[in-house]
Design a protein around this motif. Sequence first.
Motif, PDB file in Angstrom:
ATOM      1  N   PRO A 301       0.813  -1.226   0.000  1.00 42.52           N
ATOM      2  CA  PRO A 301       0.000   0.000   0.000  1.00 42.52           C
ATOM      3  C   PRO A 301       0.846   1.276   0.000  1.00 42.52           C
ATOM      4  O   PRO A 301       0.492   2.260  -0.642  1.00 42.52           O
ATOM      5  CB  PRO A 301      -0.815  -0.101   1.293  1.00 42.52           C
ATOM      6  N   PHE A 302       1.983   1.229   0.696  1.00 40.92           N
ATOM      7  CA  PHE A 302       2.853   2.415   0.718  1.00 40.92           C
ATOM      8  C   PHE A 302       3.454   2.665  -0.664  1.00 40.92           C
ATOM      9  O   PHE A 302       3.432   3.776  -1.175  1.00 40.92           O
ATOM     10  CB  PHE A 302       3.984   2.230   1.741  1.00 40.92           C
ATOM     11  N   ALA A 303       3.970   1.591  -1.253  1.00 47.91           N
ATOM     12  CA  ALA A 303       4.596   1.725  -2.570  1.00 47.91           C
ATOM     13  C   ALA A 303       3.568   2.188  -3.601  1.00 47.91           C
ATOM     14  O   ALA A 303       3.853   3.027  -4.455  1.00 47.91           O
ATOM     15  CB  ALA A 303       5.218   0.396  -2.986  1.00 47.91           C
ATOM     16  N   LYS A 304       2.359   1.642  -3.466  1.00 45.04           N
ATOM     17  CA  LYS A 304       1.292   1.987  -4.399  1.00 45.04           C
ATOM     18  C   LYS A 304       0.943   3.464  -4.296  1.00 45.04           C
ATOM     19  O   LYS A 304       0.773   4.152  -5.299  1.00 45.04           O
ATOM     20  CB  LYS A 304       0.053   1.168  -4.032  1.00 45.04           C
ATOM     21  N   LYS A 305       0.847   3.936  -3.054  1.00 44.69           N
ATOM     22  CA  LYS A 305       0.501   5.334  -2.822  1.00 44.69           C
ATOM     23  C   LYS A 305       1.579   6.243  -3.439  1.00 44.69           C
ATOM     24  O   LYS A 305       1.278   7.230  -4.100  1.00 44.69           O
ATOM     25  CB  LYS A 305       0.373   5.578  -1.320  1.00 44.69           C
ATOM     26  N   PHE A 306       2.827   5.855  -3.223  1.00 42.28           N
ATOM     27  CA  PHE A 306       3.972   6.581  -3.749  1.00 42.28           C
ATOM     28  C   PHE A 306       3.900   6.725  -5.267  1.00 42.28           C
ATOM     29  O   PHE A 306       4.036   7.802  -5.844  1.00 42.28           O
ATOM     30  CB  PHE A 306       5.229   5.783  -3.385  1.00 42.28           C
ATOM     31  N   LEU A 307       3.663   5.577  -5.898  1.00 41.88           N
ATOM     32  CA  LEU A 307       3.598   5.530  -7.356  1.00 41.88           C
ATOM     33  C   LEU A 307       2.416   6.341  -7.876  1.00 41.88           C
ATOM     34  O   LEU A 307       2.496   7.035  -8.882  1.00 41.88           O
ATOM     35  CB  LEU A 307       3.439   4.066  -7.758  1.00 41.88           C
ATOM     36  N   ARG A 308       1.321   6.241  -7.147  1.00 41.43           N
ATOM     37  CA  ARG A 308       0.104   6.949  -7.527  1.00 41.43           C
ATOM     38  C   ARG A 308       0.337   8.473  -7.466  1.00 41.43           C
ATOM     39  O   ARG A 308      -0.149   9.208  -8.309  1.00 41.43           O
ATOM     40  CB  ARG A 308      -1.031   6.521  -6.574  1.00 41.43           C
ATOM     41  N   GLN A 309       1.125   8.890  -6.473  1.00 43.77           N
ATOM     42  CA  GLN A 309       1.429  10.322  -6.358  1.00 43.77           C
ATOM     43  C   GLN A 309       2.223  10.785  -7.579  1.00 43.77           C
ATOM     44  O   GLN A 309       1.957  11.838  -8.153  1.00 43.77           O
ATOM     45  CB  GLN A 309       2.226  10.587  -5.075  1.00 43.77           C
ATOM     46  N   ASP A 310       3.184   9.961  -7.996  1.00 47.20           N
ATOM     47  CA  ASP A 310       3.957  10.300  -9.196  1.00 47.20           C
ATOM     48  C   ASP A 310       3.053  10.315 -10.428  1.00 47.20           C
ATOM     49  O   ASP A 310       3.151  11.199 -11.274  1.00 47.20           O
ATOM     50  CB  ASP A 310       5.080   9.273  -9.425  1.00 47.20           C
ATOM     51  N   GLN A 311       2.181   9.312 -10.507  1.00 45.91           N
ATOM     52  CA  GLN A 311       1.306   9.201 -11.672  1.00 45.91           C
ATOM     53  C   GLN A 311       0.392  10.421 -11.789  1.00 45.91           C
ATOM     54  O   GLN A 311       0.259  11.009 -12.868  1.00 45.91           O
ATOM     55  CB  GLN A 311       0.479   7.920 -11.571  1.00 45.91           C
ATOM     56  N   LEU A 312      -0.214  10.813 -10.666  1.00 43.49           N
ATOM     57  CA  LEU A 312      -1.119  11.969 -10.706  1.00 43.49           C
ATOM     58  C   LEU A 312      -0.386  13.220 -11.168  1.00 43.49           C
ATOM     59  O   LEU A 312      -0.895  14.003 -11.965  1.00 43.49           O
ATOM     60  CB  LEU A 312      -1.733  12.207  -9.318  1.00 43.49           C
ATOM     61  N   THR A 313       0.844  13.391 -10.648  1.00 39.50           N
ATOM     62  CA  THR A 313       1.628  14.558 -11.035  1.00 39.50           C
ATOM     63  C   THR A 313       1.907  14.539 -12.536  1.00 39.50           C
ATOM     64  O   THR A 313       1.805  15.565 -13.208  1.00 39.50           O
ATOM     65  CB  THR A 313       2.964  14.568 -10.265  1.00 39.50           C
ATOM     66  N   MET A 314       2.241  13.354 -13.066  1.00 45.35           N
ATOM     67  CA  MET A 314       2.571  13.270 -14.485  1.00 45.35           C
ATOM     68  C   MET A 314       1.338  13.450 -15.368  1.00 45.35           C
ATOM     69  O   MET A 314       1.433  13.937 -16.488  1.00 45.35           O
ATOM     70  CB  MET A 314       3.260  11.942 -14.805  1.00 45.35           C
ATOM     71  N   ILE A 315       0.178  13.062 -14.843  1.00 42.44           N
ATOM     72  CA  ILE A 315      -1.064  13.312 -15.588  1.00 42.44           C
ATOM     73  C   ILE A 315      -1.292  14.819 -15.678  1.00 42.44           C
ATOM     74  O   ILE A 315      -1.608  15.361 -16.737  1.00 42.44           O
ATOM     75  CB  ILE A 315      -2.267  12.595 -14.927  1.00 42.44           C
ATOM     76  N   GLN A 316      -1.057  15.493 -14.561  1.00 45.66           N
ATOM     77  CA  GLN A 316      -1.208  16.955 -14.561  1.00 45.66           C
ATOM     78  C   GLN A 316      -0.167  17.595 -15.475  1.00 45.66           C
ATOM     79  O   GLN A 316      -0.468  18.503 -16.244  1.00 45.66           O
ATOM     80  CB  GLN A 316      -1.052  17.495 -13.132  1.00 45.66           C
ATOM     81  N   GLN A 317       1.061  17.084 -15.413  1.00 49.89           N
ATOM     82  CA  GLN A 317       2.122  17.654 -16.247  1.00 49.89           C
ATOM     83  C   GLN A 317       1.789  17.499 -17.727  1.00 49.89           C
ATOM     84  O   GLN A 317       2.020  18.411 -18.528  1.00 49.89           O
ATOM     85  CB  GLN A 317       3.457  16.977 -15.946  1.00 49.89           C
ATOM     86  N   ALA A 318       1.219  16.340 -18.086  1.00 49.88           N
ATOM     87  CA  ALA A 318       0.886  16.080 -19.496  1.00 49.88           C
ATOM     88  C   ALA A 318      -0.084  17.126 -20.036  1.00 49.88           C
ATOM     89  O   ALA A 318      -0.033  17.499 -21.206  1.00 49.88           O
ATOM     90  CB  ALA A 318       0.316  14.672 -19.658  1.00 49.88           C
ATOM     91  N   GLU A 319      -0.972  17.621 -19.149  1.00 49.85           N
ATOM     92  CA  GLU A 319      -1.903  18.684 -19.557  1.00 49.85           C
ATOM     93  C   GLU A 319      -1.126  19.887 -20.079  1.00 49.85           C
ATOM     94  O   GLU A 319      -1.479  20.490 -21.076  1.00 49.85           O
ATOM     95  CB  GLU A 319      -2.685  19.177 -18.332  1.00 49.85           C
ATOM     96  N   GLY A 320      -0.067  20.230 -19.358  1.00 46.47           N
ATOM     97  CA  GLY A 320       0.738  21.392 -19.725  1.00 46.47           C
ATOM     98  C   GLY A 320       1.611  21.125 -20.933  1.00 46.47           C
ATOM     99  O   GLY A 320       1.818  22.007 -21.769  1.00 46.47           O
ATOM    100  N   LEU A 321       2.118  19.907 -21.038  1.00 44.69           N
ATOM    101  CA  LEU A 321       3.054  19.589 -22.128  1.00 44.69           C
ATOM    102  C   LEU A 321       2.380  19.526 -23.495  1.00 44.69           C
ATOM    103  O   LEU A 321       3.052  19.574 -24.516  1.00 44.69           O
ATOM    104  CB  LEU A 321       3.777  18.264 -21.836  1.00 44.69           C
ATOM    105  N   LYS A 322       1.048  19.413 -23.497  1.00 42.94           N
ATOM    106  CA  LYS A 322       0.303  19.366 -24.759  1.00 42.94           C
ATOM    107  C   LYS A 322       0.616  20.563 -25.639  1.00 42.94           C
ATOM    108  O   LYS A 322       0.516  20.505 -26.847  1.00 42.94           O
ATOM    109  CB  LYS A 322      -1.212  19.385 -24.473  1.00 42.94           C
ATOM    110  N   TYR A 323       0.936  21.687 -25.014  1.00 42.45           N
ATOM    111  CA  TYR A 323       1.109  22.924 -25.778  1.00 42.45           C
ATOM    112  C   TYR A 323       2.569  23.267 -25.999  1.00 42.45           C
ATOM    113  O   TYR A 323       2.919  24.429 -26.220  1.00 42.45           O
ATOM    114  CB  TYR A 323       0.341  24.057 -25.075  1.00 42.45           C
ATOM    115  N   ASN A 324       3.440  22.238 -25.950  1.00 45.87           N
ATOM    116  CA  ASN A 324       4.867  22.402 -26.223  1.00 45.87           C
ATOM    117  C   ASN A 324       5.526  23.587 -25.541  1.00 45.87           C
ATOM    118  O   ASN A 324       6.141  24.424 -26.208  1.00 45.87           O
ATOM    119  CB  ASN A 324       5.090  22.551 -27.728  1.00 45.87           C
TER     120      ASN A 324
END
Length: 371
Positions: A301-324
């Motif tokens: 559960p700890f590792a999962k939470k950790f990974l999930r935090q990274d994943q959420l951040t990268m999903i948010q980052q992808a929103e911004g990266l769409k516009y180069n």
Amino acid sequence: MSEAVRTILQTNADAAQETSTQTDAGFLWDFWYPAVRSAEIRGQKLVTTMLLEVPLVLGRTAEGKAFAMRDSCPHRGIPLSYGRLDGKVLECCYHGWRFDACSGQCVEIPSLSSQDKLKVERIFAGHYPCEERDGYVWVYMSGPGTRLPEATPAAPALAVFSKKYKITHLSCELPSHVDQGIIGLMDPAHGPFVHQSWFWRKRASIHEKAKQFEPIPSGFRMSPHQPSANSAPYRLLAKMTGETVTTTIDFMLPNLRTEIDRSGKLWFSSRATVTPVRRDLCRIDFVAAWNLPIPVSLFRPFAKKFLRQDQLTMIQQAEGLKYNPRLMLIDDADRQAKWYFALKANLLESRRTGAAMVHPMDGPVTLRWRS
Ligand code: FES
Ligand SMILES: [Fe+2]
């Protein structure tokens, strides 16, 4: 030049540019990548996946050997995964061509008459070397048009330090290019912001750090050191053994980050890989093994939470990266990312010229940042 001609030329130039970026998605070929978990391929089942924008079909022969083929029949391109596996041979669902699953070699074309001279054995379906390690099926992604080396290097294996140990696997997809996934993985500065947790550390615990790095073949190592005193798991490890904890973290091309923590007889070893699926999608595969008296059910559960935090951040980052947007890498916190890009560029250059690969680091260096 007339406006019309100019427009046509421009369109051609755009098209040329498009094709060149389409063919070069910034992937590193001729390396092993984890494709699927071993447990996913059972019996006669065919499993599909994608690595480096190559559609793959994986399965297991009756003898238990895993295989990976390009999921496309060399006859008319229908995915071979719609076909049938009989333990050794994969039969295409369209015209019944049959291929040896491990070599891709065609063994039968049912439509051939006794008059036909076609040499069936000269036809091959795309296939890739395949090995199983640590619960993953690894596929050696040889580059388009490159010949397989005589002997493919061994697939990576997780370091373990005792006979008995616990092991667990996690994975998550990131909607970004593999480069973003990798520099996210080696980024020390996001910790206090993205991974704030009562059990890990508090944002207020941010402090200045100095870490020594040294070059290793195709990568770099954070030299063995005593881990950050503000991390609870490491304090626990030290408490359990009464000895100091040393941590060694390596990054190696194309996409591997390994971490080994040892204290007396106790050890914890993990590996994270970021594997390109498509140019806009990558996947983190995380495997950890340890002989500490910590049950898998507590660690996961700890590792999962950790990974999930990274994943959420990268999903948010992808929103911004769409516009180069224009991006920055700053010293020293982003120096590892700079090394990654330099390693990658230097590897490609050495493959292009045939000269030895130049390492971007010329010796040990100390990096300082606050995290
Ligand atoms: S498309 Fe596969 S046999 Fe014809
Ligand atoms: Fe992270």
